[in-house]
Design a protein around this motif. Structure first.
Motif, mmCIF file in Angstrom:
data_model
loop_
_atom_site.group_PDB
_atom_site.id
_atom_site.type_symbol
_atom_site.label_atom_id
_atom_site.label_comp_id
_atom_site.label_asym_id
_atom_site.label_seq_id
_atom_site.Cartn_x
_atom_site.Cartn_y
_atom_site.Cartn_z
ATOM 1 N N ALA A 46 -15.077 -0.044 -5.905
ATOM 2 C CA ALA A 46 -13.933 -0.923 -5.647
ATOM 3 C C ALA A 46 -13.297 -1.397 -6.942
ATOM 4 O O ALA A 46 -12.065 -1.444 -7.058
ATOM 5 C CB ALA A 46 -14.379 -2.125 -4.814
ATOM 6 N N ASN A 68 -9.515 -0.478 -7.625
ATOM 7 C CA ASN A 68 -8.572 -1.597 -7.726
ATOM 8 C C ASN A 68 -7.815 -1.565 -9.041
ATOM 9 O O ASN A 68 -6.626 -1.890 -9.090
ATOM 10 C CB ASN A 68 -9.311 -2.929 -7.586
ATOM 11 C CG ASN A 68 -9.598 -3.301 -6.146
ATOM 12 O OD1 ASN A 68 -8.958 -2.797 -5.228
ATOM 13 N ND2 ASN A 68 -10.557 -4.177 -5.936
ATOM 14 N N SER A 118 -6.756 -1.288 -3.186
ATOM 15 C CA SER A 118 -7.392 -0.895 -1.923
ATOM 16 C C SER A 118 -8.900 -0.736 -2.022
ATOM 17 O O SER A 118 -9.531 -0.166 -1.148
ATOM 18 C CB SER A 118 -6.778 0.384 -1.325
ATOM 19 O OG SER A 118 -7.117 1.531 -2.075
ATOM 20 N N THR A 127 -11.088 -2.882 -1.469
ATOM 21 C CA THR A 127 -11.725 -3.587 -0.359
ATOM 22 C C THR A 127 -12.036 -2.638 0.797
ATOM 23 O O THR A 127 -12.959 -2.893 1.584
ATOM 24 C CB THR A 127 -10.824 -4.743 0.126
ATOM 25 O OG1 THR A 127 -10.815 -5.754 -0.886
ATOM 26 C CG2 THR A 127 -11.338 -5.378 1.419
ATOM 27 N N LEU A 128 -11.290 -1.552 0.907
ATOM 28 C CA LEU A 128 -11.578 -0.574 1.950
ATOM 29 C C LEU A 128 -12.897 0.153 1.684
ATOM 30 O O LEU A 128 -13.401 0.853 2.570
ATOM 31 C CB LEU A 128 -10.437 0.439 2.069
ATOM 32 C CG LEU A 128 -9.114 -0.134 2.575
ATOM 33 C CD1 LEU A 128 -8.050 0.957 2.619
ATOM 34 C CD2 LEU A 128 -9.286 -0.760 3.945
ATOM 35 N N VAL A 167 -6.098 -3.229 8.281
ATOM 36 C CA VAL A 167 -6.741 -2.076 7.637
ATOM 37 C C VAL A 167 -5.952 -0.805 7.936
ATOM 38 O O VAL A 167 -5.732 0.036 7.058
ATOM 39 C CB VAL A 167 -8.206 -1.929 8.108
ATOM 40 C CG1 VAL A 167 -8.808 -0.635 7.554
ATOM 41 C CG2 VAL A 167 -9.030 -3.119 7.653
ATOM 42 N N ALA A 178 -7.327 -5.841 1.312
ATOM 43 C CA ALA A 178 -7.206 -4.380 1.301
ATOM 44 C C ALA A 178 -5.785 -3.917 1.039
ATOM 45 O O ALA A 178 -4.854 -4.311 1.736
ATOM 46 C CB ALA A 178 -7.706 -3.803 2.626
ATOM 47 N N GLY A 202 -11.952 3.585 5.055
ATOM 48 C CA GLY A 202 -11.167 2.640 5.846
ATOM 49 C C GLY A 202 -11.249 2.927 7.332
ATOM 50 O O GLY A 202 -11.295 2.003 8.161
#
Length: 257
Positions: A16, A20, A25, A27-28, A108, A162, A247
């Protein structure tokens, strides 16, 4: 957590932090892994937000050269991002958990659409800049339209992070006449601001899983440096496929809970 779950969360944090810093993204990656360890969705979200702060800061430091000369811009845009992030955090805790579990699969899904469309967004940004040419002199900070857009995007970021970085890149890419690398550097700072504001609010009003926070924090810090140094060499298509796959797993998990 078992030792294998801890390793999975740490690896997700590294991934992540890297993703990032490059585009957003991440967080996905972390969110579905936290769900898989048995954490409730809201606890997973607030723990993830706090854990990703060091990674966002690490990524911003990695892009420090591209931040040169952007002090005024960051102060203006960062103020809007801070307000939006706080509002999103308030909404996360003010709305009932059932609302979160209903809304997040949709968020999401929208984030995944943005990941898939990211190459088209980048192409559109490039064409717009070529069309403007050197004779155009728009507001160097994007003007009220960009500030409003970033405010709304940061509400989303404070609620659920996300793909907020992709939204930032799309908005700034369309409305700023600057290189994508400098825009990406600004994106990293804005993401750090939103995560910090939201997580600070959560500290006083939400329950965390501190093991998850620590693992993601260490992992994302390493990932932030990787993203700034070697992440640009990763095949973009492979990266998007990975994000979409993870995701999709997150959406399935949320719908089956």
């Amino acid at each position: 957590m078992t030792i294998w779950e801890m390793l999975a969360v740490f690896a997700a944090g590294v991934s992540a932090g890297t993703i990032n810093t490059i585009v957003g993204s991440g967080t996905l990656i972390t969110f579905p892994v936290l769900l898989a360890t048995g954490l409730p969705p809201v606890t997973a979200t607030v723990s993830n937000a706090l854990g990703l702060i060091p990674g966002a800061i690490s990524g911003a430091i990695g892009y420090r050269k591209e931040l040169t000369g952007q002090r005024r811009r960051i102060l203006r845009l960062g103020s809007a991002a801070a307000v939006g992030g706080f509002c999103g955090a308030v909404l996360l805790l003010a709305l009932p958990p059932t609302a979160f579990e209903t809304i997040v699969p949709v968020l999401v899904g929208l984030a995944l659409v943005l990941v898939v469309l990211q190459p088209r967004i980048t192409t559109a940004v490039k064409r717009r800049r070529e069309r403007l040419g050197s004779d155009s002199h728009p507001d160097p900070d994007g003007g009220p339209l960009l500030i409003t857009g970033l405010l709304l995007a940061s509400v989303y970021g404070g609620y659920f992070t996300a793909a907020q970085g992709i939204i930032y890149l799309a908005l700034m890419g369309m409305l700023l006449t600057d290189t994508l690398q400098r825009v990406n550097a600004t994106k990293n700072v804005l993401a750090a601001i939103v995560n910090t504001i939201a997580a600070t609010f959560f500290l006083f009003a939400a329950d965390f899983d501190w093991t998850a926070v620590a693992l993601i924090a260490v992992g994302s810090t390493l990932g932030g440096q990787l993203g700034a140094k070697i992440g640009r060499r990763l095949p973009p298509t492979a990266l998007r496929v990975l994000i979409v796959a993870v995701g999709t797993v997150a959406i399935v998990q949320l719908l089956l809970r």
